[in-house]
Design a protein around this motif. Sequence first.
Motif, PDB file in Angstrom:
ATOM      1  N   ARG A   2      69.722  39.453  54.485  1.00  0.00           N
ATOM      2  CA  ARG A   2      70.196  38.834  55.711  1.00  0.00           C
ATOM      3  C   ARG A   2      69.624  37.435  55.882  1.00  0.00           C
ATOM      4  O   ARG A   2      68.908  37.143  56.836  1.00  0.00           O
ATOM      5  CB  ARG A   2      69.823  39.703  56.923  1.00  0.00           C
ATOM      6  N   PRO A   3      69.953  36.526  54.942  1.00  0.00           N
ATOM      7  CA  PRO A   3      69.546  35.127  55.138  1.00  0.00           C
ATOM      8  C   PRO A   3      70.347  34.538  56.298  1.00  0.00           C
ATOM      9  O   PRO A   3      71.305  35.155  56.790  1.00  0.00           O
ATOM     10  CB  PRO A   3      69.912  34.468  53.809  1.00  0.00           C
ATOM     11  N   CYS A   4      69.998  33.344  56.709  1.00  0.00           N
ATOM     12  CA  CYS A   4      70.637  32.771  57.895  1.00  0.00           C
ATOM     13  C   CYS A   4      72.095  32.375  57.644  1.00  0.00           C
ATOM     14  O   CYS A   4      72.836  32.115  58.596  1.00  0.00           O
ATOM     15  CB  CYS A   4      69.831  31.573  58.403  1.00  0.00           C
ATOM     16  N   THR A   5      72.519  32.358  56.390  1.00  0.00           N
ATOM     17  CA  THR A   5      73.936  32.108  56.103  1.00  0.00           C
ATOM     18  C   THR A   5      74.791  33.351  56.342  1.00  0.00           C
ATOM     19  O   THR A   5      75.984  33.243  56.624  1.00  0.00           O
ATOM     20  CB  THR A   5      74.114  31.637  54.650  1.00  0.00           C
ATOM     21  N   THR A   6      74.170  34.533  56.217  1.00  0.00           N
ATOM     22  CA  THR A   6      74.875  35.793  56.501  1.00  0.00           C
ATOM     23  C   THR A   6      73.961  36.688  57.333  1.00  0.00           C
ATOM     24  O   THR A   6      73.436  37.699  56.851  1.00  0.00           O
ATOM     25  CB  THR A   6      75.282  36.515  55.203  1.00  0.00           C
ATOM     26  N   PRO A   7      73.738  36.332  58.603  1.00  0.00           N
ATOM     27  CA  PRO A   7      72.751  37.043  59.417  1.00  0.00           C
ATOM     28  C   PRO A   7      73.229  38.428  59.839  1.00  0.00           C
ATOM     29  O   PRO A   7      74.422  38.763  59.752  1.00  0.00           O
ATOM     30  CB  PRO A   7      72.616  36.132  60.642  1.00  0.00           C
ATOM     31  N   LEU A   8      72.282  39.229  60.293  1.00  0.00           N
ATOM     32  CA  LEU A   8      72.615  40.457  60.987  1.00  0.00           C
ATOM     33  C   LEU A   8      73.201  40.075  62.348  1.00  0.00           C
ATOM     34  O   LEU A   8      72.617  39.256  63.070  1.00  0.00           O
ATOM     35  CB  LEU A   8      71.366  41.324  61.177  1.00  0.00           C
ATOM     36  N   ARG A  38      64.397  34.659  62.619  1.00  0.00           N
ATOM     37  CA  ARG A  38      65.061  33.623  63.425  1.00  0.00           C
ATOM     38  C   ARG A  38      66.199  34.281  64.198  1.00  0.00           C
ATOM     39  O   ARG A  38      66.910  35.130  63.667  1.00  0.00           O
ATOM     40  CB  ARG A  38      65.607  32.499  62.547  1.00  0.00           C
ATOM     41  N   MET A  39      66.368  33.878  65.445  1.00  0.00           N
ATOM     42  CA  MET A  39      67.411  34.468  66.291  1.00  0.00           C
ATOM     43  C   MET A  39      68.219  33.377  66.980  1.00  0.00           C
ATOM     44  O   MET A  39      67.656  32.394  67.475  1.00  0.00           O
ATOM     45  CB  MET A  39      66.799  35.375  67.367  1.00  0.00           C
ATOM     46  N   ILE A  57      70.539  37.511  63.862  1.00  0.00           N
ATOM     47  CA  ILE A  57      69.144  37.655  63.443  1.00  0.00           C
ATOM     48  C   ILE A  57      69.096  37.503  61.933  1.00  0.00           C
ATOM     49  O   ILE A  57      69.817  38.190  61.197  1.00  0.00           O
ATOM     50  CB  ILE A  57      68.572  39.025  63.848  1.00  0.00           C
ATOM     51  N   CYS A  58      68.245  36.592  61.453  1.00  0.00           N
ATOM     52  CA  CYS A  58      68.191  36.380  60.007  1.00  0.00           C
ATOM     53  C   CYS A  58      66.743  36.358  59.516  1.00  0.00           C
ATOM     54  O   CYS A  58      65.794  36.172  60.279  1.00  0.00           O
ATOM     55  CB  CYS A  58      68.915  35.093  59.619  1.00  0.00           C
TER      56      CYS A  58
END
Length: 320
Positions: free
Chosen positions: A59-65, A95-96, A176-177
């Motif tokens: 779940r990096p920030c390019t494909t977050p939860l 990060r959110m 969320i990432c």
Amino acid sequence: MSLAISALDKVDAIYLTGPVKGLLCLLIAGAILLFPAASHAQTVTTYVNSAKGNINSSRPCTTPLVRNFVVAASFTVSDVDIGVYATHKARGEIRMTLQSPAGTRVQLVNGNVADISGDNFNVLLNDDGTQTVNTDGNTVNHSTTAPPPFQHNFIPNNPLSAFNNENSAGTWRLEICELSQGSNNGKFQYGQLYLTDTPANLSVTKISSIISDPVSGTTNPKRIPGAVVQYCILISNGNGGNADSIVATDSLSGPFTYNPGTMNSGANCQSATTPEDDDAADSGEIDPYHASISGSTITVTASTLAPTTAFALTFQVTIN
């Protein structure tokens, strides 16, 4: 139509009750009096998402939860808070970001991989919090006691006030990432979105005009015995939220008599041409604002009044 305020109006009073918010403005004999509306706190509505989800290198920030909060109610937002509970080894890696239905994005938690190694995240993010998020000790662990209530009340890295004055309805998207590709994994456990509505901004104005008198007829009529006077009560909602369950009453105490069958309603005093039938309810009750008179008290109601809209009630009396 010539509008005037006379000494007759001094004995009249208009009161509004019900869950309305803001200030009421009453115009009597040329003077503006302001007083609080019926007591009603702003409404805080909560929306919950408890669908668990992994926070890890997938779940990096390019494909977050993503966790969504679907809001059906439509109102103008005056305050937004959000609580998040996640278990995680090293919350500095989280990060959110919150996105409103209008597309406004606020990065609530920046994350700090280098400095923050404390476990878990159990925080209500609130612009009026006690301190900025992730400043409560780099190695301090947050509680794993499931909220609510959330263990901490912290200020986000960027203000939630960016959402103020937007419409509530639609999908609020929490992203969320994971900032690190290491082995410190975690799990989203629970989130709660708090939306506060905007209070209504109601005002009430009462004005009058002389329609006719027994001497001059409709040509420059005077306020003399036998004269017919038309009143208009205008209830307006300014820039704010919806005003709901409005009940307005006007006590007619003075040297005049109400003229039956003269009640009309409309969007303003000039366009008030829709008949109101003088009684609160009967088998044929179709008048828009259910205007009625009982004794010397006129009552008018409205289920809701949207921002920047108004309605008016006109009626006539004869001076004794």
